[in-house]
Scaffold this active site. Structure first.
Site, mmCIF file in Angstrom:
data_model
loop_
_atom_site.group_PDB
_atom_site.id
_atom_site.type_symbol
_atom_site.label_atom_id
_atom_site.label_comp_id
_atom_site.label_asym_id
_atom_site.label_seq_id
_atom_site.Cartn_x
_atom_site.Cartn_y
_atom_site.Cartn_z
ATOM 1 N N CYS A 146 0.967 -1.285 -0.148
ATOM 2 C CA CYS A 146 -0.188 -0.059 0.136
ATOM 3 C C CYS A 146 0.604 1.175 0.073
ATOM 4 O O CYS A 146 0.705 2.221 -0.960
ATOM 5 C CB CYS A 146 -1.013 0.068 1.117
ATOM 6 S SG CYS A 146 -1.835 1.524 1.370
ATOM 7 N N CYS A 159 -1.601 1.516 -2.980
ATOM 8 C CA CYS A 159 -2.762 2.771 -2.767
ATOM 9 C C CYS A 159 -2.291 4.190 -2.651
ATOM 10 O O CYS A 159 -2.713 5.136 -3.519
ATOM 11 C CB CYS A 159 -3.435 2.444 -1.281
ATOM 12 S SG CYS A 159 -3.701 0.891 -1.150
ATOM 13 N N LYS A 207 -0.512 5.330 -6.275
ATOM 14 C CA LYS A 207 -1.618 5.116 -6.984
ATOM 15 C C LYS A 207 -2.604 6.389 -7.063
ATOM 16 O O LYS A 207 -2.925 6.983 -7.999
ATOM 17 C CB LYS A 207 -2.411 3.847 -6.715
ATOM 18 C CG LYS A 207 -3.539 3.575 -7.795
ATOM 19 C CD LYS A 207 -4.720 4.072 -7.284
ATOM 20 C CE LYS A 207 -5.227 3.523 -5.936
ATOM 21 N NZ LYS A 207 -5.505 1.876 -6.047
ATOM 22 N N TYR A 234 -8.338 -4.090 -11.458
ATOM 23 C CA TYR A 234 -8.554 -2.740 -10.924
ATOM 24 C C TYR A 234 -7.235 -2.131 -11.122
ATOM 25 O O TYR A 234 -7.047 -0.703 -11.443
ATOM 26 C CB TYR A 234 -9.069 -2.602 -9.557
ATOM 27 C CG TYR A 234 -8.406 -2.949 -8.282
ATOM 28 C CD1 TYR A 234 -7.418 -2.261 -7.894
ATOM 29 C CD2 TYR A 234 -8.319 -4.187 -7.960
ATOM 30 C CE1 TYR A 234 -6.559 -2.602 -6.783
ATOM 31 C CE2 TYR A 234 -7.564 -4.810 -6.793
ATOM 32 C CZ TYR A 234 -6.751 -3.919 -6.309
ATOM 33 O OH TYR A 234 -5.829 -4.334 -5.191
ATOM 34 N N GLU A 262 -6.843 1.290 -13.543
ATOM 35 C CA GLU A 262 -6.159 2.282 -12.703
ATOM 36 C C GLU A 262 -5.052 2.926 -13.344
ATOM 37 O O GLU A 262 -4.840 4.153 -13.501
ATOM 38 C CB GLU A 262 -6.014 2.181 -11.195
ATOM 39 C CG GLU A 262 -7.291 1.892 -10.267
ATOM 40 C CD GLU A 262 -7.189 1.549 -8.730
ATOM 41 O OE1 GLU A 262 -7.980 1.967 -8.039
ATOM 42 O OE2 GLU A 262 -5.884 0.873 -8.855
ATOM 43 N N HIS A 275 -27.305 19.859 -0.410
ATOM 44 C CA HIS A 275 -27.304 20.523 -1.957
ATOM 45 C C HIS A 275 -26.446 21.586 -2.329
ATOM 46 O O HIS A 275 -26.093 22.223 -1.316
ATOM 47 C CB HIS A 275 -28.849 20.976 -2.349
ATOM 48 C CG HIS A 275 -29.167 21.297 -3.494
ATOM 49 N ND1 HIS A 275 -29.120 20.452 -4.589
ATOM 50 C CD2 HIS A 275 -29.206 22.488 -4.209
ATOM 51 C CE1 HIS A 275 -29.477 21.099 -5.695
ATOM 52 N NE2 HIS A 275 -29.473 22.361 -5.353
ATOM 53 N N GLU A 308 -25.989 13.748 -2.423
ATOM 54 C CA GLU A 308 -27.596 14.004 -2.711
ATOM 55 C C GLU A 308 -28.323 13.057 -3.483
ATOM 56 O O GLU A 308 -29.591 12.718 -3.170
ATOM 57 C CB GLU A 308 -27.479 15.479 -3.121
ATOM 58 C CG GLU A 308 -29.306 15.949 -3.102
ATOM 59 C CD GLU A 308 -29.309 17.293 -3.734
ATOM 60 O OE1 GLU A 308 -30.301 18.156 -3.421
ATOM 61 O OE2 GLU A 308 -28.474 17.986 -4.515
#
Length: 522
Positions: A88, A93, A96, A232, A236, A497, A502
């Site tokens: 990681c 992670c 990346k 993935y 990515e 909002h 939302e």
């Protein structure tokens, strides 16, 4: 047990062999422990200095135990190595997400004129790969240093060496000078993670290709790049390379994002194409280095020449040289992952005092936060402060492609399989407000909530493609863990909002209705 001998003086196991019965396993363990130097005896030894291993070791040390962490990085096929912190921190992670952010910033620069920003000249912005890599790697090195400091602060012994198991308590360590030393542990945790797969059977593919172990440390710009794989990691990497301005092709050998919701995977793939990534389907047949150093790759229906070939075809359990098979640790025959679940403990292996956490554990989510949480909870259970076990259900995650995809709970396919004819899917296509002024396409921005059809319509899966979807989903994932998130709770909640989040509380159209799910009003 041996009235004529003192265990503290037994320093030569060889002389005790006539005395110790081969059946007396407990006796042998006691003698081995007392014959070791006290400095080499630990309550807990963790093999692997990634996120899970570090979390487990520090938690055990906080609870007053004597702990050591073994960590050693075997070079990648291209010779890349790194420091403490695991995948990681060094090759996953963290770098990346930083390179993903670099690509997103480049995209925002193009949109900035719609918001009134002007530049000193009409020349387009350019990107300097070397500056990005230098800054990313400097940050990674600061994290490496931080992890070492944290271990020192917690009185965890850091040993920069590989470890192999001799039995349930003894570990042979081998450092970079090839010096060997035995250490002893009451409990052992294996947290060695995974490493990228290569394609050994394709001529030139392993020696002429890099993997995710290399791309973040690459000194020179990758240039025209072929990314092979549908994982993935593949999507990515293809996304941020294209976003940084490199001619990027993604070669799919099978379906993209296997294990994820396939409708969402298709949206991610189509957005990659929309963003400039070329998609080809096929299986590579060769990877040949030319005289100028470029790489010619052939597949069933064609060939092309690239500056860089990046393999991202999946990852495999990093169990090489651990010796686990020799001492009877059960592993899955298909994946090589360590099998847990013995004695009612998810992380306990077939050897009572040996445990496994993180990506190395069979059938568990291969995610950093999962390893960290599992490591902490295991330490607390081992040393009597808690009985809480790791819950591997409802784990949220995000795929950091140019248009992020986040999910928690079941995919639509999994839900249909687990609850046939019992689910309802609410969905909508929406347009983030920030897309309005630059007239950006929002055709791939989509939300899907999978519910049980029977009242109270419990939410069992949430899926979002859109900007910052990881930030959006985290709170909803927490709500799902309460086991009381229903469609009514969502619909009765007041939205913030104007935000993407939302849109989740405004869902009202089902797939079964056949109505257009495109949001048309503000």
């Amino acid at each position: 047990m041996f009235p004529c001998l003192r265990l503290s003086s037994l320093c030569d196991l060889h002389t005790l062999q006539p005395i110790i019965s081969q059946r007396s396993f407990i006796c042998q363990q006691l003698v081995q422990r007392y014959c070791s130097s006290k400095a080499d005896q630990y309550d807990l030894v963790v093999i692997g200095g990634g996120s899970g291993g570090l979390a487990c070791s520090k938690e055990a040390a906080i609870l007053g135990k004597k702990v050591a962490v073994l960590d050693f990085v075997d070079p990648s096929s291209q010779g890349t190595t790194w420091g403490l912190g695991g995948t990681c921190v060094n090759v996953g992670c963290i770098p990346k997400k930083l390179m993903h952010q670099a690509a997103i910033l480049g995209h925002h620069l193009k949109e900035a004129t719609s918001y009134g920003w002007t530049y000193p000249s009409n020349e387009p912005a350019t990107h300097d790969w070397s500056v990005l890599v230098e800054n990313v790697t400097n940050y990674i090195k600061s994290l490496n240093f931080g992890h070492r400091t944290a271990l020192m602060d917690k009185n965890v012994q850091y040993i920069n060496a590989k470890g192999s198991l001799l039995d349930g308590n003894r570990i042979m360590t081998i450092n970079k000078k090839n010096e060997k030393k035995q250490i002893y542990a009451d409990n052992i945790v294996i947290a060695t993670g995974m490493r990228p797969k290569t394609i050994q059977e394709v001529p030139g593919m392993t020696e002429n290709s890099i993997t995710s172990d290399d791309i973040f440390w690459l000194n020179k710009p990758p240039g025209k790049t072929l990314v092979i794989g549908g994982s993935y990691v593949a999507l990515e990497c293809a996304g941020f390379l294209s976003g940084l301005g490199y001619d990027t092709t993604l070669m799919l050998r099978s379906i993209p994002l296997r294990g994820f919701d396939q409708q969402m995977a298709d949206l991610v793939l189509r957005h990659l194409e929309h963003s400039g990534v070329h998609i080809v389907r096929g299986t590579p047949k060769s990877n040949t280095k030319q005289k100028d150093g470029r790489l010619e790759v052939t597949w069933q229906s064609g060939s092309d020449v690239y500056d860089t070939v990046l393999l991202a075809i999946g990852r495999e359990a990093n169990t090489k040289d651990l010796g686990i098979l020799d001492i009877g640790v059960d592993v899955d025959q298909n994946t090589g992952h360590i099998v847990g679940g013995y004695g009612g403990e998810s992380e306990r292996t077939s050897i009572p005092n040996i445990y496994a956490i993180g990506d190395i554990l069979h059938g568990r989510p291969e995610l950093t936060p999962v390893a960290i949480q599992a490591g902490k909870l295991l330490a607390r259970r081992l040393y009597g402060t808690s009985l809480e076990a790791m819950d591997y259900e409802l784990i949220p995650t995000t795929v950091f492609t140019p248009l992020e995809y986040s999910c928690a709970g079941l995919s639509e396919e999994e839900a249909e399989s687990r609850f046939p004819d019992e689910i309802e899917v609410y969905h909508s296509y929406y347009k983030p407000l920030e897309y309005s002024l630059p007239h950006s396409s929002s055709e791939h921005c989509y939300i899907k909530v999978v519910c049980l059809r029977q009242f109270p319509h419990k939410v069992i899966g949430i899926h979002i493609t859109g900007p910052n979807s990881g930030e959006v989903l985290q709170g909803f994932a927490v709500a799902m863990r309460t086991d009381s998130l229903t469609l009514q709770v969502l619909q009765s909640s007041v939205g913030i909002h104007p935000t993407t989040a939302e849109e989740l509380v405004k869902l009202h159209i089902t797939k079964r209705s056949g109505l257009d799910p495109t949001v048309s009003e503000c």
